[in-house]
Design a protein around this motif. Structure first.
Motif, PDB file in Angstrom:
ATOM      1  N   LEU A 137      -6.387  -3.634  -0.880  1.00  0.00           N
ATOM      2  CA  LEU A 137      -5.516  -2.626  -0.274  1.00  0.00           C
ATOM      3  C   LEU A 137      -6.114  -1.222  -0.358  1.00  0.00           C
ATOM      4  CD1 LEU A 137      -1.893  -3.558  -1.450  1.00  0.00           C
ATOM      5  CD2 LEU A 137      -2.768  -3.613   0.891  1.00  0.00           C
ATOM      6  N   TYR A 138      -6.648  -0.868  -1.525  1.00  0.00           N
ATOM      7  CA  TYR A 138      -7.042   0.515  -1.772  1.00  0.00           C
ATOM      8  C   TYR A 138      -8.544   0.774  -1.675  1.00  0.00           C
ATOM      9  CZ  TYR A 138      -2.248   1.319  -3.252  1.00  0.00           C
ATOM     10  OH  TYR A 138      -0.869   1.429  -3.271  1.00  0.00           O
ATOM     11  N   VAL A 139      -9.338  -0.292  -1.677  1.00  0.00           N
ATOM     12  CA  VAL A 139     -10.799  -0.131  -1.560  1.00  0.00           C
ATOM     13  C   VAL A 139     -11.301  -1.101  -0.487  1.00  0.00           C
ATOM     14  CG1 VAL A 139     -12.926   0.140  -2.896  1.00  0.00           C
ATOM     15  CG2 VAL A 139     -10.728   0.225  -4.071  1.00  0.00           C
ATOM     16  N   PRO A 140     -10.915  -0.906   0.753  1.00  0.00           N
ATOM     17  CA  PRO A 140     -11.276  -1.856   1.816  1.00  0.00           C
ATOM     18  C   PRO A 140     -12.770  -1.930   2.084  1.00  0.00           C
ATOM     19  CG  PRO A 140     -10.289   0.122   2.745  1.00  0.00           C
ATOM     20  CD  PRO A 140     -10.098   0.210   1.264  1.00  0.00           C
ATOM     21  N   GLU A 141     -13.527  -0.939   1.608  1.00  0.00           N
ATOM     22  CA  GLU A 141     -14.973  -0.961   1.833  1.00  0.00           C
ATOM     23  C   GLU A 141     -15.687  -1.976   0.944  1.00  0.00           C
ATOM     24  OE1 GLU A 141     -14.264   2.640  -1.003  1.00  0.00           O
ATOM     25  OE2 GLU A 141     -13.182   1.489   0.523  1.00  0.00           O
ATOM     26  N   ALA A 155      -4.092   8.622  -2.059  1.00  0.00           N
ATOM     27  CA  ALA A 155      -4.566  10.002  -2.156  1.00  0.00           C
ATOM     28  C   ALA A 155      -5.112  10.303  -3.550  1.00  0.00           C
ATOM     29  CB  ALA A 155      -3.430  10.964  -1.814  1.00  0.00           C
ATOM     30  N   ILE A 156      -4.514   9.712  -4.564  1.00  0.00           N
ATOM     31  CA  ILE A 156      -5.005   9.891  -5.936  1.00  0.00           C
ATOM     32  C   ILE A 156      -6.321   9.142  -6.120  1.00  0.00           C
ATOM     33  CG2 ILE A 156      -4.535   9.385  -8.358  1.00  0.00           C
ATOM     34  CD1 ILE A 156      -2.833  11.627  -7.337  1.00  0.00           C
ATOM     35  N   VAL A 157      -6.363   7.901  -5.690  1.00  0.00           N
ATOM     36  CA  VAL A 157      -7.543   7.048  -5.861  1.00  0.00           C
ATOM     37  C   VAL A 157      -8.756   7.650  -5.158  1.00  0.00           C
ATOM     38  CG1 VAL A 157      -8.514   4.798  -5.228  1.00  0.00           C
ATOM     39  CG2 VAL A 157      -6.225   4.938  -6.231  1.00  0.00           C
ATOM     40  N   ASP A 158      -8.539   8.244  -4.012  1.00  0.00           N
ATOM     41  CA  ASP A 158      -9.649   8.801  -3.240  1.00  0.00           C
ATOM     42  C   ASP A 158     -10.254  10.044  -3.877  1.00  0.00           C
ATOM     43  OD1 ASP A 158      -9.487   6.799  -1.374  1.00  0.00           O
ATOM     44  OD2 ASP A 158      -8.304   7.955   0.078  1.00  0.00           O
ATOM     45  N   GLN A 159      -9.662  10.527  -4.959  1.00  0.00           N
ATOM     46  CA  GLN A 159     -10.215  11.687  -5.656  1.00  0.00           C
ATOM     47  C   GLN A 159     -11.391  11.332  -6.569  1.00  0.00           C
ATOM     48  OE1 GLN A 159      -7.194  14.046  -7.651  1.00  0.00           O
ATOM     49  NE2 GLN A 159      -5.742  13.721  -5.963  1.00  0.00           N
ATOM     50  N   VAL A 160     -11.693  10.061  -6.719  1.00  0.00           N
ATOM     51  CA  VAL A 160     -12.851   9.673  -7.534  1.00  0.00           C
ATOM     52  C   VAL A 160     -14.085  10.377  -6.976  1.00  0.00           C
ATOM     53  CG1 VAL A 160     -14.344   7.774  -8.240  1.00  0.00           C
ATOM     54  CG2 VAL A 160     -11.859   7.470  -8.197  1.00  0.00           C
ATOM     55  N   ASP A 204       4.377  13.426  -7.794  1.00  0.00           N
ATOM     56  CA  ASP A 204       5.214  14.100  -6.794  1.00  0.00           C
ATOM     57  C   ASP A 204       4.284  14.787  -5.813  1.00  0.00           C
ATOM     58  OD1 ASP A 204       7.240  15.218  -5.360  1.00  0.00           O
ATOM     59  OD2 ASP A 204       7.660  16.813  -6.812  1.00  0.00           O
ATOM     60  N   LEU A 205       3.876  14.029  -4.761  1.00  0.00           N
ATOM     61  CA  LEU A 205       2.947  14.582  -3.775  1.00  0.00           C
ATOM     62  C   LEU A 205       3.693  14.923  -2.488  1.00  0.00           C
ATOM     63  CD1 LEU A 205      -0.121  12.232  -4.240  1.00  0.00           C
ATOM     64  CD2 LEU A 205       0.181  14.541  -5.098  1.00  0.00           C
ATOM     65  N   HIS A 254       0.838  -1.197   0.000  1.00  0.00           N
ATOM     66  CA  HIS A 254       0.000   0.000   0.000  1.00  0.00           C
ATOM     67  C   HIS A 254       0.874   1.248   0.000  1.00  0.00           C
ATOM     68  CE1 HIS A 254      -2.563   3.211   1.727  1.00  0.00           C
ATOM     69  NE2 HIS A 254      -3.515   2.605   1.036  1.00  0.00           N
ATOM     70  N   ARG A 255       0.473   2.242  -0.832  1.00  0.00           N
ATOM     71  CA  ARG A 255       1.189   3.513  -0.894  1.00  0.00           C
ATOM     72  C   ARG A 255       0.212   4.642  -0.604  1.00  0.00           C
ATOM     73  NH1 ARG A 255       4.253   3.811  -6.506  1.00  0.00           N
ATOM     74  NH2 ARG A 255       2.408   2.721  -7.293  1.00  0.00           N
ATOM     75  N   LYS A 256       0.511   5.450   0.378  1.00  0.00           N
ATOM     76  CA  LYS A 256      -0.364   6.557   0.733  1.00  0.00           C
ATOM     77  C   LYS A 256      -0.511   7.544  -0.420  1.00  0.00           C
ATOM     78  CE  LYS A 256       0.464   6.465   5.743  1.00  0.00           C
ATOM     79  NZ  LYS A 256       0.969   7.245   6.906  1.00  0.00           N
TER      80      LYS A 256
END
Length: 496
Positions: A416-420, A216-221, A495-496, A210-212
Motif C-alpha cells: 500500500l505505502y511502498v508500491p515501488e 505523507a509521513i512515510v514519504d518524509q524518509v 493532525d495533518l 491506505h491513508r493519505k
C-alpha cells in the motif's frame, strides 16, 4: 514454509533432574530423528527430558546413570550446551559450496580449541580451550556432533561444556556466512505459531486501508539523513571515530552511547542502555509511551553491532546492520519532526550481540516475558540497503522463524505505502526478531532482497557505504515499509 522452534529446560528443572542421579551426575545428549520416533528403554527412576527441538531435530538430556547409548556430547556437567550453526544461503550456492562450508566449520571448531589452548599455555594435552566458567577454572570442550542422515548438510551442531556467554568468541573462527544460534539455557522457548482471531494484528488485517495522512509521513524518509547516520556508524564520514562495531570491542559501548544521544535529541520519553553481558556493548532502547493503551507494546529493532573479515580489525557493517540502525534513527527523527504520538507504547531498540547469537535481543525478550509485558508485535530490520545491479527495489519477509499472520499484514502494508518495491520471501534468517518469536511474541523481519543473500560484502570488512550495490533508494524503500508498518500497528496519532 519451514517452521522451526527451540524448547529449553529451565535451570531449576535441570537441577531437579540431576538430583535424581549420583552426586557427580552428568547431563548427556542424544539425537533422534523426529520423523522416525524410537522406543527407548529406561532404568528405574530415570527420566529423559526434551531439551530442544530444532526443526526436525529432537534433543534429549538424560542423567549419566541413565545413559541409553553413548553420549555424543563430551560434557561433564549439567550446564553443557549446544550451538546450532546454519549456513546462510548465498546466491549461486552449489553442493560443493555447502560441503566446503561444512568442512570449514569442522576445522574451525578444532582450530579454536587448539588456538585457545596454546594461547593460555595450560592444559593436559587434550587440546581443550581454556576459559573461566562460573568463577572457576574449567576447560571448555567443543566438538562437532554427527547428526542423523536426514538432517540438511547446511546445519552443524557443536557441543560445549561452557555456558552460552562463554563461547561467543568462536564466531571469529567460523566462515562469514555462518549464523550462530545457541540453544537457550534460560527458560522455556514457546514460539507463537499462530494468532488468536481477536488479536490486534488480525483485526488490523481486516480493516487495513491506505491513508493519505500516513503516506505523507512515510514519504518524509530522507536519503541525506540516512546517509549521514550510516556513514557516521561505518567511520566513512569526516570526523567519525568508529573503526569497528564488534560487540566485544570498546567501540561497541561508544556506538551505543552515540545512538543514545541521538534518541535523546529526538524526544523519546525514556532512553536507556540495557547492559546484559559485561563483554558486550549494551542495547539502546527508546520508548514513546502510548496515550490510550500504554500496556500494549509495538517494537521496531535493528542491531548496532557488526562483523568484519577474519581477524580484520575493521568492521564497518554498512549493510549489516548500519542500514537497520540508520532506519531506527530515521523513524525517531520523523516522530520528533511531526510531534507524533501513538495509542500503543512504541519502542525503538538497537540491539548488540546479534552477530554472536542474538544475545542482546534474547536478553530483552526474556526480560519482557518475565515482566509479563504485552507485545502486540516486534519487527526487525536487518540488511536493508544492498541492491544487486539490474534488480528492482525489493522488500522480503522470512520463510521461517516468524509469525505468518504478521508477515502477511506487513506485506499488505508495504504494497500500500511502498508500491515501488517488489515484495516477496527470503531464506535469509535468524536475526533479532527470532528471540521474540521464540518467547511467544508476534514477530517478523524485513530484508533487502527476495531469495538468498546477494551482497558480496556480507560479514566482510568491505561492507562499506560507498561501493557498488549499496543503494539509498533501496534503504529508503525499506525504511518507508517498516515505518508504515509500525505506525499502523502502534496506532499513530497526528493532525495533518
Amino acid at each position: 514454509m519451514v517452521r522451526s522452534f527451540l524448547i529449553t529446560v529451565s535451570a531449576a528443572l535441570m537441577l531437579a533432574a540431576a538430583s535424581t542421579a549420583a552426586a557427580a551426575a552428568a547431563v548427556h545428549w542424544e539425537f533422534v530423528d523426529a520423523n522416525q520416533p524410537q522406543t527407548l528403554e529406561y532404568q528405574i527412576n530415570c527420566t529423559k527430558e526434551l531439551r530442544g527441538v530444532y526443526e526436525d531435530l529432537s534433543i534429549y538430556a538424560v542423567p549419566e546413570p541413565c545413559w541409553i547409548k553413548t553420549s555424543m556430547l563430551p560434557a561433564e556437567h549439567m550446564y553443557s550446551q549446544l550451538i546450532v550453526l546454519e549456513r546462510q544461503h548465498l546466491e549461486g550456492d552449489s553442493a560443493q559450496d555447502i560441503q566446503d562450508w561444512s568442512d570449514a566449520v569442522t576445522d574451525a571448531v578444532a582450530d579454536y580449541a587448539i588456538h585457545s589452548e596454546s594461547k593460555t599455555g595450560e592444559g593436559n594435552g587434550a587440546q581443550l580451550p581454556y576459559t573461566v566458567f562460573r568463577g572457576r577454572r574449567k576447560f571448555c570442550r567443543f566438538t562437532t556432533i554427527d547428526l542423523p542422515a536426514s538432517q540438511p548438510k547446511h546445519r552443524i551442531v557443536i557441543g560445549s561444556n561452557c555456558a552460552a556467554d562463554e563461547t561467543f568468541n568462536l564466531i571469529d573462527f567460523l566462515p562469514s556466512n555462518t549464523e550462530v544460534l545457541p540453544v537457550r539455557t534460560q527458560g522455556f522457548v514457546d514460539p507463537l505459531l499462530s494468532l488468536p482471531p481477536n488479536h490486534p494484528i488480525i483485526t488490523k488485517s481486516k480493516t487495513l486501508k491506505h491513508r493519505k495522512s500516513l503516506q505523507a509521513i512515510v514519504d518524509q524518509v530522507n536519503i541525506k539523513t540516512l546517509e549521514k547516520d550510516v556513514t557516521w556508524l561505518t567511520g566513512e564520514a569526516d570526523g567519525s571515530p568508529f573503526l569497528t562495531r564488534s560487540s566485544t570491542s570498546k567501540q561497541s559501548l561508544e556506538v551505543a552511547q552515540w545512538i543514545k544521544s541521538q534518541f535523546e535529541s529526538y524526544g523519546c520519553d525514556k532512553v536507556e542502555l540495557m547492559t546484559y553481558n559485561r563483554r558486550f556493548g549494551p542495547n539502546v532502547i527508546c520508548t514513546f509511551t502510548g496515550t490510550e493503551r500504554p500496556d500494549e507494546h509495538v517494537i521496531i529493532g535493528a542491531h548496532h553491532d557488526s562483523r568484519g573479515s577474519f581477524f580484520n580489525p575493521r568492521a564497518p557493517g554498512a549493510d549489516d546492520d548500519g542500514s537497520g540502525s540508520s532506519m531506527l534513527l530515521q523513524v525517531a527523527r520523523i516522530i520528533k519532526a511531526n510531534n507524533l504520538s501513538f495509542g500503543r507504547t512504541f519502542v525503538i531498540s538497537a540491539f548488540s550481540g546479534e552477530e554472536q547469537g542474538l544475545f542482546g535481543s534474547a536478553a530483552l525478550a526474556r526480560k519482557m516475558k518475565e515482566d509479563g509485558t504485552s507485545i502486540t508485535m516486534m519487527i526487525q530490520g536487518d540488511m536493508l540497503a544492498y541492491r544487486k545491479p539490474g534488480e528492482p527495489i525489493q522488500v522480503a519477509f522470512p520463510a521461517r522463524y516468524h509469525t505468518p499472520e504478521l508477515s502477511s499484514l506487513l506485506r499488505n502494508v508495504t504494497e500500500l505505502y511502498v508500491p515501488e518495491a517488489v515484495v516477496g520471501i527470503t531464506g535469509a534468517c535468524c536475526s533479532d526478531h527470532q528471540s521474540f518469536w521464540e518467547a511467544g511474541f508476534p514477530a517478523t523481519a524485513f530484508f533487502e532482497r527476495n531469495g538468498p543473500i546477494a551482497d558480496p560484502m556480507y560479514h566482510n570488512s568491505g561492507d562499506l557505504v560507498y561501493r557498488e550495490g549499496y543503494d539509498f533508494e533501496q534503504l529508503r524503500a525499506s525504511t518507508k515499509a517498516m515505518m508504515a508498518s509500525v505506525f499502523e500497528v502502534a496506532d499513530i496519532k497526528f493532525d495533518l
